[in-house]
Design a protein around this motif. Structure first.
Motif, mmCIF file in Angstrom:
data_model
loop_
_atom_site.group_PDB
_atom_site.id
_atom_site.type_symbol
_atom_site.label_atom_id
_atom_site.label_comp_id
_atom_site.label_asym_id
_atom_site.label_seq_id
_atom_site.Cartn_x
_atom_site.Cartn_y
_atom_site.Cartn_z
ATOM 1 N N PRO A 91 0.816 -0.783 -0.026
ATOM 2 C CA PRO A 91 -0.212 -0.038 0.443
ATOM 3 C C PRO A 91 0.894 1.726 0.319
ATOM 4 O O PRO A 91 0.831 2.352 -0.747
ATOM 5 N N PHE A 92 1.438 1.363 0.752
ATOM 6 C CA PHE A 92 2.263 2.653 0.887
ATOM 7 C C PHE A 92 3.404 2.589 -0.827
ATOM 8 O O PHE A 92 3.413 3.955 -1.260
ATOM 9 N N SER A 93 3.899 1.787 -1.279
ATOM 10 C CA SER A 93 4.260 2.024 -2.358
ATOM 11 C C SER A 93 3.173 2.213 -3.814
ATOM 12 O O SER A 93 3.981 2.872 -4.385
ATOM 13 N N ILE A 94 2.010 1.911 -3.628
ATOM 14 C CA ILE A 94 1.019 2.120 -4.138
ATOM 15 C C ILE A 94 0.804 4.156 -4.264
ATOM 16 O O ILE A 94 0.220 4.806 -5.141
ATOM 17 N N LEU A 95 0.666 4.285 -3.111
ATOM 18 C CA LEU A 95 0.621 5.413 -2.948
ATOM 19 C C LEU A 95 2.154 6.324 -2.878
ATOM 20 O O LEU A 95 1.392 7.301 -3.171
ATOM 21 N N THR A 96 2.649 5.902 -2.697
ATOM 22 C CA THR A 96 3.901 6.731 -3.760
ATOM 23 C C THR A 96 4.125 7.179 -4.996
ATOM 24 O O THR A 96 4.363 7.884 -5.374
ATOM 25 N N ALA A 97 3.595 5.788 -6.081
ATOM 26 C CA ALA A 97 3.526 5.686 -7.139
ATOM 27 C C ALA A 97 2.473 6.811 -7.519
ATOM 28 O O ALA A 97 2.706 7.036 -8.776
ATOM 29 N N GLY A 98 1.481 6.457 -6.630
ATOM 30 C CA GLY A 98 0.097 7.501 -7.062
ATOM 31 C C GLY A 98 1.003 8.855 -7.025
ATOM 32 O O GLY A 98 0.277 9.721 -8.305
ATOM 33 N N SER A 99 1.468 9.379 -6.051
ATOM 34 C CA SER A 99 1.678 10.886 -6.130
ATOM 35 C C SER A 99 2.810 10.946 -7.509
ATOM 36 O O SER A 99 2.980 11.843 -8.042
ATOM 37 N N ALA A 100 3.509 10.458 -7.681
ATOM 38 C CA ALA A 100 4.133 9.864 -9.267
ATOM 39 C C ALA A 100 3.873 10.444 -10.174
ATOM 40 O O ALA A 100 3.723 11.039 -11.226
ATOM 41 N N LEU A 101 2.409 10.065 -9.833
ATOM 42 C CA LEU A 101 1.737 9.284 -11.969
ATOM 43 C C LEU A 101 0.759 10.940 -11.611
ATOM 44 O O LEU A 101 0.536 11.454 -12.757
ATOM 45 N N ILE A 102 0.678 11.081 -10.596
ATOM 46 C CA ILE A 102 0.331 12.975 -10.050
ATOM 47 C C ILE A 102 0.948 13.856 -10.698
ATOM 48 O O ILE A 102 0.902 15.092 -11.212
ATOM 49 N N LEU A 103 1.948 14.295 -10.316
ATOM 50 C CA LEU A 103 3.120 15.196 -10.973
ATOM 51 C C LEU A 103 3.020 14.931 -11.998
ATOM 52 O O LEU A 103 3.663 16.101 -12.624
ATOM 53 N N CYS A 104 3.103 13.522 -12.716
ATOM 54 C CA CYS A 104 3.426 13.153 -14.139
ATOM 55 C C CYS A 104 2.390 13.613 -15.022
ATOM 56 O O CYS A 104 2.479 14.331 -15.939
ATOM 57 N N LEU A 105 1.086 13.441 -14.546
ATOM 58 C CA LEU A 105 -0.013 14.596 -15.105
ATOM 59 C C LEU A 105 0.441 15.512 -15.170
ATOM 60 O O LEU A 105 -0.123 16.742 -16.315
#
Length: 245
Positions: A91-105
């Motif tokens: 779950p922590f990895s998913i939250l970190t990758a989700g933050s990266a996805l928002i930054l990329c967008l």
């Protein structure tokens, strides 16, 4: 090359990151992380297969898909160390990758919808396309490490359980889904790093130019002079003197 184009490299990184997060989320919910087979020598009974997940545990007859017993409280009574670590890490990895996805967008939207001439007041701000993609790449790299390490460890821990209790345990499909999703995050980070490092040198639509210094308005003023020289509009009348015989 106009700054309003959506570049293929960043768009590919966004798609790859989305697929990696989706795969890791599916692996987190799958109950097939480890299988435990219980054998019986009674001919009137059938062997049982226990599918162990991060949150639930399903007990079914061998070669059957229907659960005889569905343990919904397995997440609270986990007795295997690697499963407990995965409950925290994924779950922590998913939250970190989700933050990266928002930054990329955010970086893609900033590239697409901002004008070609950058706003001089916003140039000093840290929120820009290059900064967003660079931080997103670092977060993807961190998320991949967080999810990959315990997923690989679960394979070795299965061998430890087999040496301790006999050949009863096998790792299941969720392990491979998690490892593949972690590899997708590493690939996404690599794409973003390549975009950031090489875009200054490659004049291709796959790359967006970065500015190594604060641009001035003079850099964006298109020359309005023609290469063809023109004659002055002032005409000088030269009198012509004729001689008569």
């Amino acid at each position: 090359m106009g700054c309003q184009e959506v570049h293929a490299m960043t768009l590919l990184a966004f798609v790859c990151g989305t697929a990696s997060i989706s795969g890791l989320f599916a692996a987190t919910l799958l109950p097939q992380w480890r299988q435990m087979r219980l054998y019986t020598f009674n001919r009137n009974e059938k062997n049982l297969t226990v599918s162990i997940g991060l949150w639930v545990k399903c007990t079914r007859e061998e070669w059957s898909r229907d659960c005889l017993f569905y343990d919904m409280g397995w997440y609270a009574s986990v007795d295997q160390l690697d499963i407990r670590v995965l409950q925290l890490a994924l779950p922590f990895s998913i939250l970190t990758a989700g933050s990266a996805l928002i930054l990329c967008l955010t970086g893609i939207c900033n590239t697409t919808f901002t004008s070609t001439v950058p706003n001089l007041k916003m140039v000093k701000c840290l929120i820009n396309s290059s900064g967003c993609h660079l931080v997103a790449g670092l977060l993807y790299l961190l998320a991949g490490i967080i999810s990959l390490t315990p997923s690989i460890w679960s394979i070795f821990y299965t061998n430890v359980l087999n040496r301790k209790y006999g050949s009863l345990f096998t790792y299941d499909i969720a392990v491979f889904v998690a490892i593949g999703s972690s590899g997708g995050m590493f690939l996404t980070a690599l794409l973003l790093f390549l975009w950031y490092c090489a875009c200054k040198n490659l004049p291709s639509p796959f790359w967006q130019p970065l500015y190594s210094h604060v641009p001035s308005m003079h850099s964006y003023v298109a020359p309005s002079y023609s290469t063809r020289s023109r004659m002055s509009a002032i005409e000088i009348d030269i009198p012509v003197v004729t001689h008569t015989a």
